[in-house]
Design a protein around this motif. Structure first.
Motif, PDB file in Angstrom:
ATOM      1  N   VAL A 181      28.223  40.561  39.358  1.00 59.91           N
ATOM      2  CA  VAL A 181      29.143  40.914  38.273  1.00 59.91           C
ATOM      3  C   VAL A 181      30.089  42.051  38.661  1.00 59.91           C
ATOM      4  O   VAL A 181      31.128  42.235  38.034  1.00 59.91           O
ATOM      5  N   ASP A 182      29.743  42.815  39.690  1.00 58.46           N
ATOM      6  CA  ASP A 182      30.554  43.978  40.072  1.00 58.46           C
ATOM      7  C   ASP A 182      31.447  43.591  41.255  1.00 58.46           C
ATOM      8  O   ASP A 182      30.955  43.322  42.350  1.00 58.46           O
ATOM      9  N   PRO A 183      32.761  43.546  41.054  1.00 61.10           N
ATOM     10  CA  PRO A 183      33.633  43.100  42.147  1.00 61.10           C
ATOM     11  C   PRO A 183      33.550  43.998  43.383  1.00 61.10           C
ATOM     12  O   PRO A 183      33.833  43.548  44.487  1.00 61.10           O
ATOM     13  N   PHE A 184      33.135  45.246  43.188  1.00 57.53           N
ATOM     14  CA  PHE A 184      33.031  46.165  44.332  1.00 57.53           C
ATOM     15  C   PHE A 184      31.790  45.871  45.190  1.00 57.53           C
ATOM     16  O   PHE A 184      31.634  46.437  46.261  1.00 57.53           O
ATOM     17  N   LEU A 191      54.712  56.160  45.087  1.00 58.51           N
ATOM     18  CA  LEU A 191      53.613  55.600  44.291  1.00 58.51           C
ATOM     19  C   LEU A 191      52.838  54.620  45.161  1.00 58.51           C
ATOM     20  O   LEU A 191      53.420  53.759  45.818  1.00 58.51           O
ATOM     21  N   TRP A 192      51.515  54.760  45.120  1.00 53.11           N
ATOM     22  CA  TRP A 192      50.629  53.902  45.899  1.00 53.11           C
ATOM     23  C   TRP A 192      49.597  53.319  44.949  1.00 53.11           C
ATOM     24  O   TRP A 192      49.074  54.037  44.088  1.00 53.11           O
ATOM     25  N   CYS A 193      49.320  52.046  45.086  1.00 49.54           N
ATOM     26  CA  CYS A 193      48.313  51.445  44.206  1.00 49.54           C
ATOM     27  C   CYS A 193      47.522  50.387  44.951  1.00 49.54           C
ATOM     28  O   CYS A 193      48.098  49.527  45.620  1.00 49.54           O
ATOM     29  N   HIS A 194      46.215  50.492  44.844  1.00 54.20           N
ATOM     30  CA  HIS A 194      45.367  49.397  45.315  1.00 54.20           C
ATOM     31  C   HIS A 194      44.555  48.873  44.144  1.00 54.20           C
ATOM     32  O   HIS A 194      43.820  49.619  43.498  1.00 54.20           O
ATOM     33  N   THR A 195      44.718  47.587  43.879  1.00 53.05           N
ATOM     34  CA  THR A 195      44.041  46.975  42.733  1.00 53.05           C
ATOM     35  C   THR A 195      42.951  46.021  43.204  1.00 53.05           C
ATOM     36  O   THR A 195      43.186  45.190  44.087  1.00 53.05           O
ATOM     37  N   THR A 196      41.783  46.167  42.603  1.00 47.14           N
ATOM     38  CA  THR A 196      40.722  45.192  42.785  1.00 47.14           C
ATOM     39  C   THR A 196      40.696  44.339  41.518  1.00 47.14           C
ATOM     40  O   THR A 196      40.450  44.847  40.425  1.00 47.14           O
ATOM     41  N   ALA A 197      41.010  43.064  41.700  1.00 49.66           N
ATOM     42  CA  ALA A 197      41.186  42.167  40.557  1.00 49.66           C
ATOM     43  C   ALA A 197      39.979  41.251  40.445  1.00 49.66           C
ATOM     44  O   ALA A 197      39.716  40.461  41.343  1.00 49.66           O
ATOM     45  N   ASP A 198      39.260  41.377  39.346  1.00 51.27           N
ATOM     46  CA  ASP A 198      38.077  40.535  39.110  1.00 51.27           C
ATOM     47  C   ASP A 198      38.540  39.235  38.459  1.00 51.27           C
ATOM     48  O   ASP A 198      38.948  39.212  37.302  1.00 51.27           O
ATOM     49  N   HIS A 199      38.500  38.146  39.222  1.00 49.82           N
ATOM     50  CA  HIS A 199      39.031  36.872  38.728  1.00 49.82           C
ATOM     51  C   HIS A 199      37.969  35.953  38.155  1.00 49.82           C
ATOM     52  O   HIS A 199      38.286  34.858  37.707  1.00 49.82           O
ATOM     53  N   ASP A 202      43.698  42.924  45.683  1.00 50.12           N
ATOM     54  CA  ASP A 202      42.672  42.044  46.239  1.00 50.12           C
ATOM     55  C   ASP A 202      42.016  41.273  45.110  1.00 50.12           C
ATOM     56  O   ASP A 202      41.440  41.873  44.189  1.00 50.12           O
ATOM     57  N   GLY A 203      42.091  39.959  45.189  1.00 51.48           N
ATOM     58  CA  GLY A 203      41.428  39.113  44.195  1.00 51.48           C
ATOM     59  C   GLY A 203      40.004  38.814  44.634  1.00 51.48           C
ATOM     60  O   GLY A 203      39.758  38.511  45.798  1.00 51.48           O
ATOM     61  N   ILE A 204      39.054  38.915  43.690  1.00 51.97           N
ATOM     62  CA  ILE A 204      37.626  38.797  44.011  1.00 51.97           C
ATOM     63  C   ILE A 204      36.969  37.803  43.057  1.00 51.97           C
ATOM     64  O   ILE A 204      37.280  37.784  41.862  1.00 51.97           O
ATOM     65  N   TYR A 205      36.047  37.015  43.609  1.00 53.25           N
ATOM     66  CA  TYR A 205      35.235  36.124  42.771  1.00 53.25           C
ATOM     67  C   TYR A 205      34.008  36.867  42.246  1.00 53.25           C
ATOM     68  O   TYR A 205      33.363  37.621  42.987  1.00 53.25           O
ATOM     69  N   THR A 206      33.678  36.640  40.984  1.00 53.62           N
ATOM     70  CA  THR A 206      32.426  37.137  40.399  1.00 53.62           C
ATOM     71  C   THR A 206      31.856  36.041  39.497  1.00 53.62           C
ATOM     72  O   THR A 206      32.531  35.046  39.226  1.00 53.62           O
ATOM     73  N   ASN A 207      30.648  36.268  39.011  1.00 49.30           N
ATOM     74  CA  ASN A 207      30.023  35.273  38.117  1.00 49.30           C
ATOM     75  C   ASN A 207      30.453  35.508  36.670  1.00 49.30           C
ATOM     76  O   ASN A 207      29.642  35.826  35.788  1.00 49.30           O
ATOM     77  N   LYS A 208      31.737  35.362  36.468  1.00 49.31           N
ATOM     78  CA  LYS A 208      32.281  35.497  35.109  1.00 49.31           C
ATOM     79  C   LYS A 208      33.240  34.330  34.876  1.00 49.31           C
ATOM     80  O   LYS A 208      33.648  33.644  35.817  1.00 49.31           O
ATOM     81  N   ALA A 209      33.618  34.167  33.605  1.00 50.99           N
ATOM     82  CA  ALA A 209      34.513  33.059  33.264  1.00 50.99           C
ATOM     83  C   ALA A 209      35.833  33.202  34.014  1.00 50.99           C
ATOM     84  O   ALA A 209      36.293  34.305  34.270  1.00 50.99           O
ATOM     85  N   PRO A 210      36.452  32.063  34.354  1.00 53.34           N
ATOM     86  CA  PRO A 210      37.767  32.128  34.998  1.00 53.34           C
ATOM     87  C   PRO A 210      38.862  32.437  33.976  1.00 53.34           C
ATOM     88  O   PRO A 210      38.632  32.335  32.771  1.00 53.34           O
ATOM     89  N   GLY A 211      40.014  32.794  34.482  1.00 52.07           N
ATOM     90  CA  GLY A 211      41.138  33.083  33.590  1.00 52.07           C
ATOM     91  C   GLY A 211      42.082  34.038  34.270  1.00 52.07           C
ATOM     92  O   GLY A 211      42.546  33.788  35.380  1.00 52.07           O
ATOM     93  N   GLY A 212      42.320  35.163  33.617  1.00 49.32           N
ATOM     94  CA  GLY A 212      43.310  36.095  34.140  1.00 49.32           C
ATOM     95  C   GLY A 212      44.670  35.778  33.546  1.00 49.32           C
ATOM     96  O   GLY A 212      45.687  35.844  34.209  1.00 49.32           O
ATOM     97  N   VAL A 213      44.639  35.381  32.264  1.00 43.62           N
ATOM     98  CA  VAL A 213      45.891  34.998  31.617  1.00 43.62           C
ATOM     99  C   VAL A 213      46.661  36.231  31.166  1.00 43.62           C
ATOM    100  O   VAL A 213      46.130  37.331  31.087  1.00 43.62           O
ATOM    101  N   ALA A 214      47.927  35.993  30.900  1.00 45.67           N
ATOM    102  CA  ALA A 214      48.802  37.062  30.424  1.00 45.67           C
ATOM    103  C   ALA A 214      48.662  37.130  28.905  1.00 45.67           C
ATOM    104  O   ALA A 214      49.321  36.409  28.179  1.00 45.67           O
ATOM    105  N   TYR A 215      47.757  37.972  28.448  1.00 41.91           N
ATOM    106  CA  TYR A 215      47.476  38.163  27.015  1.00 41.91           C
ATOM    107  C   TYR A 215      48.624  38.960  26.419  1.00 41.91           C
ATOM    108  O   TYR A 215      48.753  40.133  26.657  1.00 41.91           O
ATOM    109  N   ARG A 216      49.474  38.241  25.718  1.00 45.34           N
ATOM    110  CA  ARG A 216      50.679  38.831  25.125  1.00 45.34           C
ATOM    111  C   ARG A 216      51.404  39.707  26.136  1.00 45.34           C
ATOM    112  O   ARG A 216      51.659  40.901  25.897  1.00 45.34           O
ATOM    113  N   CYS A 217      51.708  39.116  27.263  1.00 47.24           N
ATOM    114  CA  CYS A 217      52.211  39.901  28.387  1.00 47.24           C
ATOM    115  C   CYS A 217      52.804  38.942  29.395  1.00 47.24           C
ATOM    116  O   CYS A 217      52.423  37.792  29.477  1.00 47.24           O
TER     117      CYS A 217
END
Lengths: 162, 808
Positions: free
Chosen positions: B144-147, B328-336, B370-385
């Motif tokens: 469950v933890d993408p890290f 500005l520097w940004c590293h994102t870990t994206a839980d997909h 970085d996109g990461i797989y976890t044991n969660k539902a798929p998605g990643g939709v743009a919720y009002r965005c």
């Protein structure tokens, strides 16, 4: 599961339905009686999209068994007004942009109708508290509250007839 | 000219065109309970489908026994992956270039995953049968933890692609890794940060949440075997794309598929994706020869379809001592989750996250996701965005606050010091976007003045003093936000969904008596398209909006379009409407010139008619022209008056806004009370101010929900802890405040009418404003940043950790 015969009055008309004891009122209304104004949003009594009036009380018809409606008087959005004569609440929701997607609207107006029957002179706080069982995702409620307040004002005018 | 002739102003007002707070035409049916939503559809012999779902987050499916379910009277069939496999429908492509199981193929990867599809005569029998299907699982370790996804002992989730080193978006470094997406200049940014006077660093987490529209997702499929036609009604924000996908998946020719989006009870991004339920309802109708309805319940909606956000954004922001931002520097870990089912344009695996330089002139920047797989539902939709813009806006608006703390500077002043100036537009950002137009300083000054900003700060300081003196237990937070959106995807050259370029369309027919029908490739879900698109057209062609019918959502009649999400309807389909309207007007000009017996160039357009230049008494109204187009033989002009436009926007649009939220926060209970919320939006040309205000109210309330409590939370076993509306926060009328709305108007230079879109702005700007208010309340006590959602417990915990509950 065996079916029971239920006699009830819906929007002023006596009707008969056949339902299993476990069947929910919302399903009988929507699927047997073809009253599709009340909607299903959660089936757990949280959202209020299925709100109807039962013997003068707001109920969430997703948590009322159809058999509990035996002999009751049910009013849904369809019974509040008709195209030739809308209910004041229906007029005011249109006038004050009190709806967007429209999914919560039938339940919201039906609830507001009962609220105004119980409290014809509500404060804004009364309205906000009184419709808090009906969720809306689109409007942020501000214009819903405005619509209900405007309807109350209209209904309180001496010449007004519902 | 006749003495009784209406003035130009009166004629313009009669059109109810641009800028009019026209009442909505949709409301008559909705207020009378006569909307037609998917679950209202009832067809003869219709069957109901329901899913057997996984209770485990990660398990092998050893066996599925459907025999007891099949014995139940009224059950027609139970579909499993084995039944779909011969049709090659047990997996389906996602919008993000991945694939997703339609029904569990050997294993399950998240709680709530679809395992079998029961088809029965009614929904009660279907639900009974679901309980009778026996599934034997072998539980697997859960991630469950993408890290922890790439640790040596991490379970491998996607065994189907475990050996693939290359994904849809480049190299994969681990079986649980999906992609790395880099933008900007990494080396230059690291140099700037290394040499800066001041660097502020923070991990900003935008938690997992869900769009949760009032209506859940559903579909009704009806395969007419006599005519070979499939009709599919469903909760689709992009019906035309659904038709293409349905054709490619099923092998049914596209002209034999009709997809209809009826009334939709809110979408907010939830209804962009393609879900197993849609596919299963189609297969079930093909198998049974009868119409099949599938409508998910709320728990299924929250736990299995289309989550949003879940971005861990590690940031560094560099500035001079004076507060000029240099990098500005940004590293994102994206839980997909278990499948990459993000709804983004194909080339943007992290959407438009690279708008994260926000409203600021930041010369050097770098972003990696970085996109990461976890044991969660798929998605990643743009919720009002618009495709991760909300994450980007939240990130930069938190980083600005964190930097202000580091610089010991007022956060409003720091923003003003770094805004892109009006004269810098069109502005090229360090991460690759060309901002079309803006006037941030004017909006900001207006906002600060309207709320009495300096007085609020004085009051806040006094409150801190009072708190320290034991006179109050409530702190005051001032939440600032200046956001810039990027919406209206988009230019076909760089934006597509499954290969379909993101243009949009409008087709207009003028009737002989001077009324009109316009059809678009978009679909309203509450935005009021039938009202506002008619207004755009009214101004363009001089026919009253009341005489124009707008239709959307039926692929047999509407022109192909990419649908409604990412605030793209007004920027793209609205532009197509204006352009098609101009084609109508061009033809009308030829007809009018013929009727007036003058040259085309000798007449000019005036509100609703063509007038002979210098002879205002000689004119032909649009109504007269429309009739002539049908009843006269005009040399060189085809009969009729119709036009179509497929509009490929040259650029995105960049709406912006300035928000201020004032909150009181009770240190002992954690209860937050919104005292004031001021929202200034600049969406370019304003089509219908009433609808704009309604959109802002709604978007702010969704922002309130997200910032102050709404989340999709999992426990360590991958159980969804917020699967009902008891646990998943949706504000009621009781906790929602009244909002104060305002505007400036900076038209888009490239849009035909200058409009930019507004539906999502309040969510994009609202979330940082609410969160900044909570964070700001504790700034005087040493808080730099605390994560959302700021529910009462977390606020209490923050106060506790800061020692504000300590008894001496």
């Amino acid at each position: 599961m065996s079916k029971q015969t239920i006699n009830l009055n819906v929007n002023g008309q006596s009707v008969t339905a056949e339902a299993e004891p476990r069947e929910l009122l919302i399903h009988v209304l929507r699927e047997q009686l073809e009253i599709t104004g009340p909607h299903i949003g959660c089936e757990t009594t949280h959202c209020g999209a299925c709100t109807v009036d039962m013997d003068g009380m707001s109920v969430k018809s997703c948590t009322v068994f159809a058999v509990q409606a035996q002999g009751k008087e049910i009013t849904t959005i369809e019974g509040l007004g008709d195209p030739d004569k809308l209910h004041v609440l229906q007029e005011k929701f249109k006038e004050h942009h009190g709806l967007q997607c429209g999914f919560c609207t039938p339940g919201m107006i039906t609830r507001a109708h009962r609220l105004l029957e119980e409290n014809p002179n509500p404060t804004e706080e009364d309205v906000r508290f009184g419709i808090a069982g009906n969720l809306c995702r689109c409007t942020g409620y501000q214009n819903i509250v405005k619509s209900v307040m405007a309807a109350a004002e209209e209904l309180n005018k001496p010449e007004s007839v519902t | 000219m006749s003495a009784t002739a209406e003035s130009v102003q009166e004629r313009r007002a009669a059109l109810k065109g641009l800028g009019t707070s026209r009442k909505r035409v949709e409301d008559a049916r909705f207020t009378q309970g006569k909307g037609n939503y998917v679950d209202d559809i009832k067809l003869p012999d219709m069957l109901f489908g329901d899913f057997v779902r996984s209770q485990h987050a990660h398990a092998r499916v050893k066996s599925i026994d459907t025999s007891a379910a099949m014995e139940l009277p009224g059950v027609i069939a139970v579909l499993t992956a084995k039944d779909l496999e011969p049709l090659n429908l047990h997996w389906m492509p996602t919008l993000a270039g991945d694939k997703q199981m339609v029904l569990a193929d050997g294993k399950v990867l998240f709680q709530g995953q679809e395992i079998a599809f029961v088809i029965a005569e009614d929904r009660y029998i279907a639900a009974d049968a679901v309980d009778l299907v026996k599934v034997e699982f072998e539980e697997l370790p859960v991630l469950v933890d993408p890290f922890k996804a790439e640790l040596p002992d991490a379970p491998i989730l996607r065994e189907d692609i475990a050996d693939e080193k290359e994904g849809a978006h480049g190299a994969r470094r681990h079986p649980n890794h999906i992609f790395t997406w880099e933008q900007g200049d990494k080396a230059a940014t690291e140099t700037v940060i290394g040499e800066a006077d001041v660097v502020a660093e923070e991990m900003v987490y935008y938690h997992r949440t869900h769009p949760c529209p009032m209506e859940t997702c559903g579909s009704v499929a009806s395969m007419d075997k006599v005519n070979g036609k499939l009709t599919l009604w469903g909760t689709f924000q992009a019906p035309h794309v659904v038709r293409t996908v349905a054709s490619l998946l099923s092998g049914i020719a596209e002209h034999n598929i009709r997809v209809v989006s009826p009334d939709i009870g809110g979408g907010f991004g939830n209804k962009v994706g393609v879900y197993p339920g849609y596919v299963c309802s189609i297969v079930a109708s093909i198998v049974t020869g009868k119409p099949v309805k599938w409508v998910e319940d709320r728990m299924e909606n929250l736990s299995a379809t289309a989550f949003a956000r879940d971005y861990w954004m590690q940031g560094k922001i560099a500035a001079t001592k004076e507060g000029k931002i240099t990098g500005l520097w940004c590293h994102t870990t994206a839980d997909h989750g278990a499948f990459d089912a993000c709804a983004d344009p194909t080339k943007y695996p992290a959407g438009f996250m690279n708008i994260c330089t926000g409203s600021y002139d930041i010369p050097t920047a770098y972003l990696a996701v970085d996109g990461i797989y976890t044991n969660k539902a798929p998605g990643g939709v743009a919720y009002r965005c618009s495709f991760r813009v909300t994450e980007a806006a939240y990130f930069i608006e938190r980083m600005i606050e964190v930097l202000a703390i580091k610089l010991n500077m007022d956060a409003a002043e720091l923003r003003a010091k770094n805004f892109i100036r009006k004269d810098q537009f069109p502005y090229q950002s360090a991460l690759g976007w060309e901002y079309d137009s803006g006037d941030y300083h004017t909006a900001w000054d207006k906002a600060l003045e309207s709320v009495g900003y300096s007085k609020l700060r004085e009051e806040q300081s006094q409150r801190v003093e009072d708190f320290k003196a034991g006179k109050t237990r409530k702190l005051m937070g001032i939440g600032l936000c200046h956001f810039t959106e990027i919406v209206g995807a988009g230019p076909v050259k760089n934006c597509d969904i499954l290969g379909m370029g993101m243009f949009d369309s409008c087709e207009i027919r003028i009737h002989p008596t001077g009324s009109a029908l316009a059809r678009l490739g978009t679909i309203s879900q509450g935005q009021g398209h039938a009202t506002t698109f008619a207004q755009i057209l009214a101004t363009e062609i001089g026919i009253s909006a009341d005489d124009i019918t707008i239709e959307e959502g039926d692929t047999d009649t509407a022109p192909y379009g990419l649908g409604t999400y990412g605030s793209r309807s007004t920027p793209v389909a609205g532009a197509a409407t204006a352009m098609a309207g101009r084609k109508i007007r061009a033809k009308a000009q030829m007809i009018a010139a013929y009727l007036l017996e003058v040259h085309d160039n000798d007449i000019e357009w005036e509100v609703d008619r063509f007038v002979v230049k210098g002879a205002p008494e000689k004119f032909k109204t649009m109504k007269e022209i429309a009739y002539a187009s049908y009843n006269q033989a005009i040399p060189g002009v085809e009969p009729g008056l119709e036009a179509v436009s497929y509009y490929d926007p040259p650029n995105m649009t960049y709406p912006f806004g300035a928000y201020v939220c004032v909150m009181d926060v009770d240190v002992d209970t954690g209860v937050s009370d919104i005292r004031q919320f001021y929202a200034l939006d600049d969406c370019g040309t304003r089509i219908n101010p009433m609808i704009i205000e309604g959109q802002v109210h709604g978007g702010l309330t969704e922002a309130l929900a997200i910032a102050l409590g709404q989340e999709i939370a999992y426990d360590e076993l991958g159980n969804v802890k917020t699967g009902t509306l008891m646990d998943f926060f949706i504000p009621t009328s009781w906790e929602t405040p009244n909002y104060q709305t305002d505007f400036t108007e900076t038209p888009s230079p490239h849009h035909p009418i200058g409009a930019k879109g507004v539906g999502e702005s309040p969510n994009v700007g609202g979330v940082p404003a609410f969160s900044n208010a909570i964070n700001d309340a504790f700034r005087a006590f040493g808080l730099t940043h605390t994560h959302m959602p700021h529910d009462h417990w977390r606020i209490w915990k923050t106060a506790n950790e800061l020692g504000l509950h300590a008894e001496s």
